[in-house]
Design a protein around this motif. Structure first.
Motif, PDB file in Angstrom:
ATOM      1  N   SER A  53      72.771  62.710  63.283  1.00 26.61           N
ATOM      2  CA  SER A  53      72.395  63.823  64.148  1.00 26.61           C
ATOM      3  C   SER A  53      71.342  64.694  63.481  1.00 26.61           C
ATOM      4  O   SER A  53      70.345  65.088  64.106  1.00 26.61           O
ATOM      5  CB  SER A  53      73.633  64.649  64.498  1.00 26.61           C
ATOM      6  N   SER A  57      67.474  65.078  64.689  1.00 28.88           N
ATOM      7  CA  SER A  57      67.016  66.423  65.027  1.00 28.88           C
ATOM      8  C   SER A  57      65.716  66.752  64.310  1.00 28.88           C
ATOM      9  O   SER A  57      64.769  67.275  64.918  1.00 28.88           O
ATOM     10  CB  SER A  57      68.092  67.457  64.655  1.00 28.88           C
ATOM     11  N   GLU A  77      67.708  73.982  59.603  1.00 29.17           N
ATOM     12  CA  GLU A  77      68.188  73.127  60.684  1.00 29.17           C
ATOM     13  C   GLU A  77      69.594  72.603  60.382  1.00 29.17           C
ATOM     14  O   GLU A  77      70.450  72.537  61.271  1.00 29.17           O
ATOM     15  CB  GLU A  77      67.226  71.946  60.877  1.00 29.17           C
ATOM     16  N   LEU A  81      72.796  73.360  62.744  1.00 33.12           N
ATOM     17  CA  LEU A  81      73.574  72.271  63.343  1.00 33.12           C
ATOM     18  C   LEU A  81      75.032  72.328  62.898  1.00 33.12           C
ATOM     19  O   LEU A  81      75.948  72.109  63.696  1.00 33.12           O
ATOM     20  CB  LEU A  81      72.963  70.919  62.957  1.00 33.12           C
ATOM     21  N   GLY A  97      73.384  68.075  68.524  1.00 35.53           N
ATOM     22  CA  GLY A  97      72.224  67.775  67.690  1.00 35.53           C
ATOM     23  C   GLY A  97      70.996  67.569  68.546  1.00 35.53           C
ATOM     24  O   GLY A  97      71.092  67.312  69.751  1.00 35.53           O
ATOM     25  N   GLY A  98      69.848  67.705  67.935  1.00 31.44           N
ATOM     26  CA  GLY A  98      68.603  67.470  68.650  1.00 31.44           C
ATOM     27  C   GLY A  98      68.379  65.989  68.879  1.00 31.44           C
ATOM     28  O   GLY A  98      68.868  65.152  68.124  1.00 31.44           O
TER      29      GLY A  98
END
Length: 263
Positions: A53, A57, A77, A81, A97-98
């Motif tokens: 994840s 991201s 980040e 997260l 997550g991105g």
């Protein structure tokens, strides 16, 4: 999406074998305290999900960053997260997550600032409270079409050629990542790219490129000795080298025994 939902409701597409999103539980999530007894069984899988994840991201954030925009800071980040997943875990949420596909949809819709995430959260809340029956009628093919159309612009073969012209190693990493995603799927493909890049970095650190340098006559410019610059100056007894990469030094100490005089 509206047309897909309308076609599903009016034409009864489920009778023709069209797969739908299906039932979505309605209502707000409830507080759920973690069960420490599951830690031993779940920590390995959770660590893998967290790693993938975080990697996806960062990859998505860098891929969609416009020229001149600040680059994402990995430590920030990771902290964000982690905090989001700890908070979401208390309400039995899915891992957060991105992602490239979600970001592509947002980007194509015109989102540029964090306010877009608040809009997404508001729509998700409205879905849980009001829109769940409508979303359940959406064909999965409609969702796939949205993702494909939004992500199609990410495919840029010309960038592979540009990367190869700048640095061959980066080109090999890009090809490995592409092949991994195409053959193994997104998450496994990213894992292949991460492992490949780590091995390549370890190899570069262990054996950095070293070049002998000469001076361009009449200047203070030093460059790699080659047949193209045969006239560059060198000096007998002096070797100037350039190391491309970090150099690690190991200090070796020699211990000598004290001299003992015979009496």
């Amino acid at each position: 999406m509206a047309l897909g939902i309308a076609a599903s409701g009016l034409l009864g597409l489920t009778h023709y074998g069209v797969s739908m999103v299906g039932n979505i539980p309605r209502g707000l999530p409830h507080l759920s305290w973690p069960n420490a007894g599951l830690l031993g069984d779940m920590w390995a899988g959770a660590a893998g999900i967290a790693l993938m994840s975080f990697t996806e991201s960062i990859a998505a954030a860098r891929a969609f960053a416009e020229p001149g925009e600040p680059r994402p800071i990995p430590n920030h980040e990771l902290l964000a997260l982690g905090a989001a997943n700890v908070a979401g875990g208390l309400f039995s949420s899915m891992p957060a997550g991105g992602g490239a596909t979600q970001t592509a949809v947002n980007h194509s819709a015109g989102s540029r600032i964090q306010l877009a995430e608040l809009v997404t959260a508001a729509v998700a809340l409205a879905t849980l409270l009001l829109l769940a029956p409508l979303i359940a009628l959406m064909p999965k093919a409609t969702l796939a079409a949205v993702v494909i159309v939004s992500s199609f612009g990410l495919i840029k073969p010309a960038e592979f050629r540009e990367i190869a012209q700048v640095r061959k190693t980066e080109f090999y990493w890009a090809v490995a990542a592409f092949a991994g995603v195409a053959l193994l799927g997104t998450l496994r493909g990213i894992l292949v790219a991460v492992i490949t890049s780590l091995l390549a970095l370890a190899q570069q650190a262990y054996s950095p490129a070293v070049y002998a340098l000469g001076r361009k006559r009449g200047t203070h410019v030093f460059r790699q000795l080659s047949s193209e610059h045969a006239d560059d100056e060198t000096w007998p007894g002096l070797l100037i080298v350039r190391v491309e990469g970090r150099v690690f030094f190991c200090e070796r100490t020699t211990h000598r025994r004290p001299a003992v005089a015979a009496g």
